[in-house]
Scaffold this active site. Structure first.
Site, PDB file in Angstrom:
ATOM      1  N   GLU A  84      -2.871 -13.692  14.121  1.00  0.00           N
ATOM      2  CA  GLU A  84      -1.838 -14.572  14.659  1.00  0.00           C
ATOM      3  C   GLU A  84      -1.000 -13.690  15.566  1.00  0.00           C
ATOM      4  O   GLU A  84      -0.160 -14.692  16.289  1.00  0.00           O
ATOM      5  CB  GLU A  84      -1.181 -15.237  13.125  1.00  0.00           C
ATOM      6  CG  GLU A  84      -0.439 -14.206  12.544  1.00  0.00           C
ATOM      7  CD  GLU A  84       0.447 -14.753  11.251  1.00  0.00           C
ATOM      8  OE1 GLU A  84      -0.196 -15.458  10.624  1.00  0.00           O
ATOM      9  OE2 GLU A  84       1.751 -14.284  11.195  1.00  0.00           O
ATOM     10  N   ARG A 101      -0.645 -13.378   3.760  1.00  0.00           N
ATOM     11  CA  ARG A 101      -0.751 -12.546   5.236  1.00  0.00           C
ATOM     12  C   ARG A 101      -2.219 -12.955   5.405  1.00  0.00           C
ATOM     13  O   ARG A 101      -3.163 -12.728   4.460  1.00  0.00           O
ATOM     14  CB  ARG A 101      -0.593 -11.028   5.161  1.00  0.00           C
ATOM     15  CG  ARG A 101       0.873 -10.602   5.349  1.00  0.00           C
ATOM     16  CD  ARG A 101       1.430 -10.824   6.534  1.00  0.00           C
ATOM     17  NE  ARG A 101       3.004 -10.473   6.671  1.00  0.00           N
ATOM     18  CZ  ARG A 101       4.054 -11.228   6.291  1.00  0.00           C
ATOM     19  NH1 ARG A 101       3.631 -12.668   5.901  1.00  0.00           N
ATOM     20  NH2 ARG A 101       5.066 -10.767   6.303  1.00  0.00           N
ATOM     21  N   HIS A 120       2.589 -20.061  10.220  1.00  0.00           N
ATOM     22  CA  HIS A 120       3.492 -19.033   9.572  1.00  0.00           C
ATOM     23  C   HIS A 120       5.092 -19.668   9.580  1.00  0.00           C
ATOM     24  O   HIS A 120       5.942 -19.114  10.040  1.00  0.00           O
ATOM     25  CB  HIS A 120       3.475 -17.748  10.493  1.00  0.00           C
ATOM     26  CG  HIS A 120       3.849 -16.565   9.585  1.00  0.00           C
ATOM     27  ND1 HIS A 120       3.380 -15.370   9.449  1.00  0.00           N
ATOM     28  CD2 HIS A 120       4.771 -16.653   8.481  1.00  0.00           C
ATOM     29  CE1 HIS A 120       3.951 -14.543   8.586  1.00  0.00           C
ATOM     30  NE2 HIS A 120       5.053 -15.181   8.040  1.00  0.00           N
TER      31      HIS A 120
HETATM   32  P1  NAI Z   1       6.620  -9.117  -3.932  1.00  0.00           P
HETATM   33  O1  NAI Z   1       6.602  -7.654  -3.801  1.00  0.00           O
HETATM   34  O2  NAI Z   1       7.782  -9.672  -5.020  1.00  0.00           O
HETATM   35  O3  NAI Z   1       5.394  -9.507  -4.867  1.00  0.00           O
HETATM   36  C1  NAI Z   1       4.111  -9.205  -4.346  1.00  0.00           C
HETATM   37  C2  NAI Z   1       3.133  -8.939  -5.564  1.00  0.00           C
HETATM   38  O4  NAI Z   1       1.836  -8.594  -5.323  1.00  0.00           O
HETATM   39  C3  NAI Z   1       3.619  -7.867  -6.700  1.00  0.00           C
HETATM   40  O5  NAI Z   1       3.661  -8.166  -7.972  1.00  0.00           O
HETATM   41  C4  NAI Z   1       2.495  -6.765  -6.516  1.00  0.00           C
HETATM   42  O6  NAI Z   1       2.344  -6.123  -7.727  1.00  0.00           O
HETATM   43  C5  NAI Z   1       1.370  -7.511  -6.111  1.00  0.00           C
HETATM   44  N1  NAI Z   1       0.211  -6.851  -5.449  1.00  0.00           N
HETATM   45  C6  NAI Z   1       0.341  -5.655  -4.683  1.00  0.00           C
HETATM   46  N2  NAI Z   1      -0.834  -5.089  -4.601  1.00  0.00           N
HETATM   47  C7  NAI Z   1      -1.634  -6.012  -4.963  1.00  0.00           C
HETATM   48  C8  NAI Z   1      -3.283  -5.933  -5.078  1.00  0.00           C
HETATM   49  N3  NAI Z   1      -3.665  -4.833  -4.395  1.00  0.00           N
HETATM   50  N4  NAI Z   1      -3.983  -6.765  -5.725  1.00  0.00           N
HETATM   51  C9  NAI Z   1      -3.109  -7.778  -6.569  1.00  0.00           C
HETATM   52  N5  NAI Z   1      -1.532  -7.955  -6.270  1.00  0.00           N
HETATM   53  C10 NAI Z   1      -1.046  -6.990  -5.783  1.00  0.00           C
HETATM   54  O7  NAI Z   1       6.432  -9.974  -2.910  1.00  0.00           O
HETATM   55  P2  NAI Z   1       6.866 -11.435  -2.536  1.00  0.00           P
HETATM   56  O8  NAI Z   1       8.293 -11.563  -1.941  1.00  0.00           O
HETATM   57  O9  NAI Z   1       6.541 -12.302  -3.615  1.00  0.00           O
HETATM   58  O10 NAI Z   1       6.123 -11.764  -1.120  1.00  0.00           O
HETATM   59  C11 NAI Z   1       4.736 -11.908  -1.272  1.00  0.00           C
HETATM   60  C12 NAI Z   1       4.082 -11.920   0.227  1.00  0.00           C
HETATM   61  O11 NAI Z   1       4.451 -13.018   0.776  1.00  0.00           O
HETATM   62  C13 NAI Z   1       4.826 -10.746   1.140  1.00  0.00           C
HETATM   63  O12 NAI Z   1       4.408  -9.455   1.187  1.00  0.00           O
HETATM   64  C14 NAI Z   1       4.559 -11.333   2.564  1.00  0.00           C
HETATM   65  O13 NAI Z   1       3.393 -11.104   3.160  1.00  0.00           O
HETATM   66  C15 NAI Z   1       4.426 -12.665   2.201  1.00  0.00           C
HETATM   67  N6  NAI Z   1       5.326 -13.748   2.582  1.00  0.00           N
HETATM   68  C16 NAI Z   1       5.240 -14.916   3.530  1.00  0.00           C
HETATM   69  C17 NAI Z   1       6.105 -15.679   4.210  1.00  0.00           C
HETATM   70  C18 NAI Z   1       5.650 -16.711   5.001  1.00  0.00           C
HETATM   71  O14 NAI Z   1       6.704 -17.211   5.747  1.00  0.00           O
HETATM   72  N7  NAI Z   1       4.566 -17.190   5.010  1.00  0.00           N
HETATM   73  C19 NAI Z   1       7.440 -15.470   3.959  1.00  0.00           C
HETATM   74  C20 NAI Z   1       7.781 -14.420   3.056  1.00  0.00           C
HETATM   75  C21 NAI Z   1       6.718 -13.210   2.574  1.00  0.00           C
END
Ligand code: NAI
Length: 347
Positions: A261, A232, A293
């Site tokens: 964005e 993000r 995005h």
């Molecule tokens: P996930 O929930 O599987 O993994 C997120 C990880 O971040 C977890 O391991 C969590 O413990 C960690 N985390 C949370 N707070 C944190 C902090 N303060 N410091 C360090 N690590 C922290 O999520 P997933 O599926 O891997 O997605 C991650 C992000 O990717 C989503 O939240 C979304 O914002 C973004 N995304 C972007 C897309 C795009 O099209 N560019 C599409 C899908 C997701």
């Protein structure tokens, strides 16, 4: 059920229609915001995307119109004020795992394009300038890649980097046993930034990760390192990113997301004047690659998103627990604030 779909695009309309079953879907290309909430009148459910605004004032309007279900066709839910939704008894569900590989592969594609200067190479080719002097990159093999957030996407990216022969290190609040078994060592944020030749962001946007990459963190980075952001935009402080690029502390940046964005990405602004000086500045750097995005945009992911979205709605309609229902988690705040797009006038 009558369902209103916001921010509908040519790529997701057919997939949603195919998955819709008995639900009656109505579509608009418009974003959900204060002045478009009214469009959902008469519908019990709405389907929204990351560009939509589900902040408290918008949720209040939706509730007054009778909307009781919000389906996110995204994994990220930072644009939804879950506390307000819970207070209004509006149920919210996301698509937590459609294709982590789609985003991880986008991160890799951007990293490789920037590191190996593929866009510049293509431009020179079109000019019939076949010199390669300005196109030098570095091997990923043998370098250190730091991953911030070792969830589904972070681990998919990590596996690809391990395949390249990189040393992968990580920073996360929670240790993922899968990362440990892959030989990935967890470090503090500072230690990770000091060691990494490439840093890739894969954490959600929360109050804790907002501006996680700011002036201090950029100063910790190895000079010349590459930063990749497919999570993000607001995880990076844009002003500090520009300073780090200006001073050449940062070698390059790959950005699939941008702090401001909303109201910009996913829309055609080719006839508009963009009054966001930082965005215009970012686009001017040769060593910055920005995409609007599109990390999720693969055929596989779109199909999965549509099917899970409708399945979430079916669960609620049939009184079956919905495993993707979002609840407010203590300690994790979302970042659902109304943000005004910085576009004024037309050319
Ligand atoms: P996930 O929930 O599987 O993994 C997120 C990880 O971040 C977890 O391991 C969590 O413990 C960690 N985390 C949370 N707070 C944190 C902090 N303060 N410091 C360090 N690590 C922290 O999520 P997933 O599926 O891997 O997605 C991650 C992000 O990717 C989503 O939240 C979304 O914002 C973004 N995304 C972007 C897309 C795009 O099209 N560019 C599409 C899908 C997701």
């Amino acid at each position: 059920m009558k369902v209103f779909v916001y921010s509908a695009r040519s790529y997701d309309k057919p997939a949603l229609q195919l998955a819709a079953g008995g639900h009656a879907l109505q579509f608009t290309e418009q974003r959900l915001k204060r002045d478009t909430a009214q469009l959902a009148a008469g519908c019990e459910a709405i389907v929204i995307f990351t560009s939509d605004d589900a902040s408290a004032p918008v949720l209040d309007i939706l509730h007054s119109l009778g909307v009781r279900y919000i389906l996110l066709r995204s994994a990220g839910y930072d644009h939804v004020d879950l506390k307000r939704a819970a207070a209004l008894s509006i149920r919210v569900a996301n698509v937590p795992e459609y294709s982590p590989n789609s985003v991880a592969e986008q991160a890799v594609a951007m990293l490789m394009a920037v590191n190996r200067k593929l866009i510049q190479g293509q431009r020179l080719m079109q000019l019939q300038d076949f010199r390669i002097d300005s196109l030098q990159g570095f091997d990923i093999h043998g370098k250190t890649v730091g991953i911030i957030g070792t969830g589904k996407i972070g681990m998919a990216f990590a596996r690809i980097m391990l395949g390249f022969g990189a040393k992968v290190i990580a920073y996360d609040l929670q240790v993922n046993p899968e990362a440990i078994s892959a030989g990935i060592k967890y470090e503090s944020l500072e230690a990770l930034l000091r060691q990494s030749d490439v840093v890739s962001l894969h954490c959600p946007l929360t109050a804790a990760t907002r501006h996680l990459m700011s002036e201090t963190q950029f100063s910790w980075m190895k000079p010349g390192a590459i930063l990749v952001n497919t999570c993000r935009g607001a995880v990076i402080n844009t002003v500090d990113l520009i300073k780090a690029l200006d001073s050449r502390q940062l070698g390059a940046a790959c950005l699939d997301v941008y702090e401001f964005e909303k109201g910009l990405f996913f829309e055609d602004h080719s006839g508009d004047i963009i009054h966001d000086a930082n965005f215009v500045r970012l686009r001017s750097f040769k060593n910055v690659l920005i995409t609007a995005h599109q990390g999720f945009l693969t055929t596989d992911a779109i199909k999965e998103i549509a099917e899970t979205t409708i399945n979430n709605l079916d669960c609620w309609q049939n009184g079956v627990p919905c495993k993707n229902e979002l609840t407010v988690k203590p300690g994790i705040e979302t970042d659902a604030l109304e943000r005004k797009p910085r576009i004024v006038g037309s050319i």
